[in-house]
Write a protein that holds these residues in place. Sequence first.
Motif, PDB file in Angstrom:
ATOM      1  N   PHE A  35       0.729  -1.116  -0.034  1.00 42.60           N
ATOM      2  CA  PHE A  35      -0.127  -0.222   0.085  1.00 42.60           C
ATOM      3  C   PHE A  35       0.926   1.182   0.073  1.00 42.60           C
ATOM      4  CE2 PHE A  35       0.514   1.365   4.186  1.00 42.60           C
ATOM      5  CZ  PHE A  35       0.763   0.073   4.910  1.00 42.60           C
ATOM      6  N   ALA A  36       2.203   1.184  -0.315  1.00 39.71           N
ATOM      7  CA  ALA A  36       3.048   2.534  -0.281  1.00 39.71           C
ATOM      8  C   ALA A  36       2.584   3.141  -1.409  1.00 39.71           C
ATOM      9  CB  ALA A  36       4.352   1.898  -0.511  1.00 39.71           C
ATOM     10  N   THR A  37       2.329   4.561  -1.312  1.00 40.78           N
ATOM     11  CA  THR A  37       1.657   5.313  -2.199  1.00 40.78           C
ATOM     12  C   THR A  37       2.777   6.507  -2.345  1.00 40.78           C
ATOM     13  OG1 THR A  37       0.630   6.861  -0.512  1.00 40.78           O
ATOM     14  CG2 THR A  37      -0.718   4.986  -1.401  1.00 40.78           C
ATOM     15  N   VAL A  38       2.676   6.790  -3.754  1.00 42.66           N
ATOM     16  CA  VAL A  38       3.508   7.894  -4.204  1.00 42.66           C
ATOM     17  C   VAL A  38       2.578   9.103  -4.853  1.00 42.66           C
ATOM     18  CG1 VAL A  38       5.308   8.255  -5.974  1.00 42.66           C
ATOM     19  CG2 VAL A  38       5.295   6.134  -4.744  1.00 42.66           C
ATOM     20  N   ILE A  39       2.854  10.335  -4.452  1.00 36.31           N
ATOM     21  CA  ILE A  39       1.960  11.278  -4.790  1.00 36.31           C
ATOM     22  C   ILE A  39       2.731  11.956  -6.209  1.00 36.31           C
ATOM     23  CG2 ILE A  39       1.028  13.393  -4.246  1.00 36.31           C
ATOM     24  CD1 ILE A  39       0.049  11.533  -2.494  1.00 36.31           C
ATOM     25  N   LYS A  40       1.878  12.298  -7.029  1.00 31.73           N
ATOM     26  CA  LYS A  40       2.149  12.996  -8.237  1.00 31.73           C
ATOM     27  C   LYS A  40       2.606  14.629  -7.679  1.00 31.73           C
ATOM     28  CE  LYS A  40      -0.881  10.594 -11.171  1.00 31.73           C
ATOM     29  NZ  LYS A  40      -2.291  10.556 -11.944  1.00 31.73           N
ATOM     30  N   ASP A  41       3.164  15.450  -8.333  1.00 33.59           N
ATOM     31  CA  ASP A  41       3.496  16.577  -8.294  1.00 33.59           C
ATOM     32  C   ASP A  41       4.382  16.855  -6.981  1.00 33.59           C
ATOM     33  OD1 ASP A  41      -0.007  17.429  -8.533  1.00 33.59           O
ATOM     34  OD2 ASP A  41       1.510  17.318 -10.172  1.00 33.59           O
ATOM     35  N   LEU A  42       5.009  15.914  -6.488  1.00 32.49           N
ATOM     36  CA  LEU A  42       6.138  15.968  -5.552  1.00 32.49           C
ATOM     37  C   LEU A  42       7.371  15.466  -6.230  1.00 32.49           C
ATOM     38  CD1 LEU A  42       4.496  14.448  -2.054  1.00 32.49           C
ATOM     39  CD2 LEU A  42       4.259  16.966  -3.357  1.00 32.49           C
ATOM     40  N   MET A  75      14.046  12.886  -7.602  1.00 32.74           N
ATOM     41  CA  MET A  75      13.243  12.008  -8.621  1.00 32.74           C
ATOM     42  C   MET A  75      12.033  12.448  -8.572  1.00 32.74           C
ATOM     43  SD  MET A  75      14.627   8.125  -7.260  1.00 32.74           S
ATOM     44  CE  MET A  75      14.985   8.318  -5.546  1.00 32.74           C
ATOM     45  N   GLU A  76      11.369  11.995  -9.925  1.00 33.81           N
ATOM     46  CA  GLU A  76      10.191  12.326 -10.420  1.00 33.81           C
ATOM     47  C   GLU A  76       9.247  11.353  -9.602  1.00 33.81           C
ATOM     48  OE1 GLU A  76       8.800  14.745 -11.920  1.00 33.81           O
ATOM     49  OE2 GLU A  76      10.817  15.826 -12.267  1.00 33.81           O
ATOM     50  N   PRO A  77       7.934  11.299  -9.475  1.00 39.19           N
ATOM     51  CA  PRO A  77       7.146  10.016  -8.991  1.00 39.19           C
ATOM     52  C   PRO A  77       7.242   8.745  -9.261  1.00 39.19           C
ATOM     53  CG  PRO A  77       5.795  12.392  -9.112  1.00 39.19           C
ATOM     54  CD  PRO A  77       7.074  12.518  -9.917  1.00 39.19           C
ATOM     55  N   ASP A  78       7.531   8.884 -10.788  1.00 44.26           N
ATOM     56  CA  ASP A  78       7.448   7.296 -11.408  1.00 44.26           C
ATOM     57  C   ASP A  78       8.791   6.727 -11.075  1.00 44.26           C
ATOM     58  OD1 ASP A  78       5.406   8.034 -14.322  1.00 44.26           O
ATOM     59  OD2 ASP A  78       4.905   7.497 -12.299  1.00 44.26           O
ATOM     60  N   GLN A  79       9.916   7.747 -11.221  1.00 41.93           N
ATOM     61  CA  GLN A  79      11.275   7.177 -10.976  1.00 41.93           C
ATOM     62  C   GLN A  79      11.348   6.744  -9.325  1.00 41.93           C
ATOM     63  OE1 GLN A  79      13.291  10.935 -11.914  1.00 41.93           O
ATOM     64  NE2 GLN A  79      15.283   9.586 -12.101  1.00 41.93           N
ATOM     65  N   TYR A  80      10.800   7.504  -8.690  1.00 42.21           N
ATOM     66  CA  TYR A  80      10.826   7.217  -7.184  1.00 42.21           C
ATOM     67  C   TYR A  80      10.023   5.946  -6.851  1.00 42.21           C
ATOM     68  CZ  TYR A  80      10.248   7.012  -2.315  1.00 42.21           C
ATOM     69  OH  TYR A  80      10.120   6.737  -0.857  1.00 42.21           O
ATOM     70  N   LYS A  88       9.738   3.381  -8.891  1.00 47.10           N
ATOM     71  CA  LYS A  88      10.467   2.232  -9.419  1.00 47.10           C
ATOM     72  C   LYS A  88      11.879   2.021  -8.508  1.00 47.10           C
ATOM     73  CE  LYS A  88      12.306   0.710 -13.723  1.00 47.10           C
ATOM     74  NZ  LYS A  88      13.977   1.132 -14.118  1.00 47.10           N
ATOM     75  N   PHE A  89      12.240   3.172  -7.986  1.00 47.50           N
ATOM     76  CA  PHE A  89      13.256   3.065  -6.982  1.00 47.50           C
ATOM     77  C   PHE A  89      13.027   2.176  -5.798  1.00 47.50           C
ATOM     78  CE2 PHE A  89      17.004   4.256  -4.613  1.00 47.50           C
ATOM     79  CZ  PHE A  89      16.760   4.820  -3.388  1.00 47.50           C
ATOM     80  N   CYS A  90      11.728   2.588  -5.214  1.00 48.47           N
ATOM     81  CA  CYS A  90      11.304   1.653  -4.195  1.00 48.47           C
ATOM     82  C   CYS A  90      11.094   0.302  -4.527  1.00 48.47           C
ATOM     83  CB  CYS A  90       9.793   2.437  -3.621  1.00 48.47           C
ATOM     84  SG  CYS A  90      10.207   4.109  -2.825  1.00 48.47           S
ATOM     85  N   ASP A 114      13.058  -2.575  -2.548  1.00 50.84           N
ATOM     86  CA  ASP A 114      12.274  -3.776  -1.829  1.00 50.84           C
ATOM     87  C   ASP A 114      12.701  -5.086  -2.425  1.00 50.84           C
ATOM     88  OD1 ASP A 114       9.510  -1.613  -1.073  1.00 50.84           O
ATOM     89  OD2 ASP A 114      11.328  -2.051  -0.006  1.00 50.84           O
ATOM     90  N   ALA A 115      12.776  -5.137  -3.742  1.00 47.20           N
ATOM     91  CA  ALA A 115      13.032  -6.257  -4.590  1.00 47.20           C
ATOM     92  C   ALA A 115      14.540  -7.106  -3.930  1.00 47.20           C
ATOM     93  CB  ALA A 115      13.166  -6.298  -5.870  1.00 47.20           C
TER      94      ALA A 115
END
Lengths: 272, 154
Positions: free
Chosen positions: B23-30, B138-143, B145-147, B151-152
Motif C-alpha cells: 500500500f506504499a503510495t507515491v504522490i504526483k506533483d512531488l 526523482m520524479e514520482p514514477d522514478q521514485y 521504481k526506486f522503491c 524492496d526487491a
Amino acid sequence: MAVSQTRSMGLPLINLLRLRGVPILQQLHLEERLLRTSYDNWCIINDGTTKPTIVMGVSGKAEELLEIESVIRDEIPVIRRFTGGGTVIVDQGTIFVTFICNKDAFPDLQSYPQPIMSWSSLIYKKVFQGIGDFSLRENDYVLGNHKFGGNAQSITKNRWVHHTSFLWDYQTSNMGYLKLPKRAPEYRQARGHLDFICRMKDHIPRSNFIDRTIDAVGSHFVLTSADLEASQSPLSLNFEPSSRLLKREELEEAIFKSRARRACAASAPQAS
Amino acid sequence: MASRLWAVRAASYLRISLRNRGFATVIKDLKYADSHEWVKVDGNSATIGITDHAQDHLGDVVYVELPGEGAEVKQGASFGAVESVKATSDINSPISGKVVEVNAKLNDSPGLVNSSPYESGWIIKVEINNADELKSLMEPDQYSKFCEEEDAKH
C-alpha cells in the motif's frame, strides 16, 4: 587517492574495540562520534561500566519513566542517550555490545529498525546456541519469555548503530528506580521488572558470553583489534555528541510535572 | 473487496496513484530523495516530509525531533529525526534552505507521520536557497521504481 580496504574474503572488515569499566556516558559519546565521523565498521564491547546509572532513550521523559524522588535522594545519574528505545539502569554487572556499521557492509540488509534488529539476533542466536532458549521477541532479546538485554538503534543516511546493554547481573534494589513504562511489549503482560527480566549469569559465564559473542561476530565480519586511539580522527575533533547527563534542576522540574499530572488525574471527572 | 474499492475512490479524490502491491503510495506533483523524503514546491517555498515507503518501513513513529525555525538545512544532510521501534532515524533534507515553519502538531501526535505522510504529517517548510537542486531529485514514477527495486533486493 588510496581506497581503504573494506572487505576481505567477501566479508566486511570490523574494528573490535574491547573496553572495561568505561563510564556509560563516555561510551555513548564514543559511539555517536564513530557513527557520525568514522567510515569504518566497529564492534565495541564494554565489560561493565562504573556506578549505577539510568539511561533513557532520546524521547524519554523522566516524570513518566522514573521514581524521581528516589533517584534524586540516592544521587543516581540520569542520562538521555542519542538512540531510541526505553530506559535501563546499568552498572558494573552490565555487559555492553555495540555494532556501528556502514549500510553497504551488508547490501542485502535494509537499513530500517526491524531488519537491523533481526540481523543482530542472528549473532546472539549463535551465542546462545545450545545454552539457552534465545529469541528476538517484539524487539527484545529474551531467554524464554524473560528479557535479558535492552536494545536500541540510531540510523543515519549511510550508517547505523545497534547497541545492547546485557543484564549479566544486576542489583534488585536498582530496579526500584524505574517505573513500569507506558509503552511495553505485549508479551510483558504487565509483569513487574523482577518478573519480566532475568540475569544472564544464571545461563552463561561472563567470559564465555564475551568470547562467544566475538566468535559470532567473526562469522559475519573479519575482525581487527583496535584501541581507543584508533577511534580518533581529524573529523571527530569538532564533533559534539548529543547524549547528556540530566541536570538536577531538570529532575526537580520533572518531579513538579509528575505531581501536576497526578493532581490532574485525581481531579478529572470520573467516567459514569 | 469493499475496502479496496474505498481505497481506490479515496485515492482518486486525493490524487494518489495506488500501487498494485502493498500500500506504499507515491504522490504526483512531488519530488523525491533517495533517502525517502518528499518535497512539495510552491514558488520559493517548499514543504518536506517522509514518504509512505519510509513510514511503512520505519514502523509506528513515537517521537519526531524537529529543528528550530530559522535553522539552515542542506541538501542531503540531516535536519531532524523520527523515533520508531527503539530507533532514531535521521530525516535528511531534499533541498537546501532556511526553516520557516515546523509542524508543531507532531509534538503531540507523532503518528501523523504514519497516518498521513504527505498531508498532515508534513515535517518542515523551508525557504529555498537554490531551485537548481530540485533537478537532482526523482520524479514520482522514478521514485516508485526506486522503491520497487530497493524492496526487491531485500
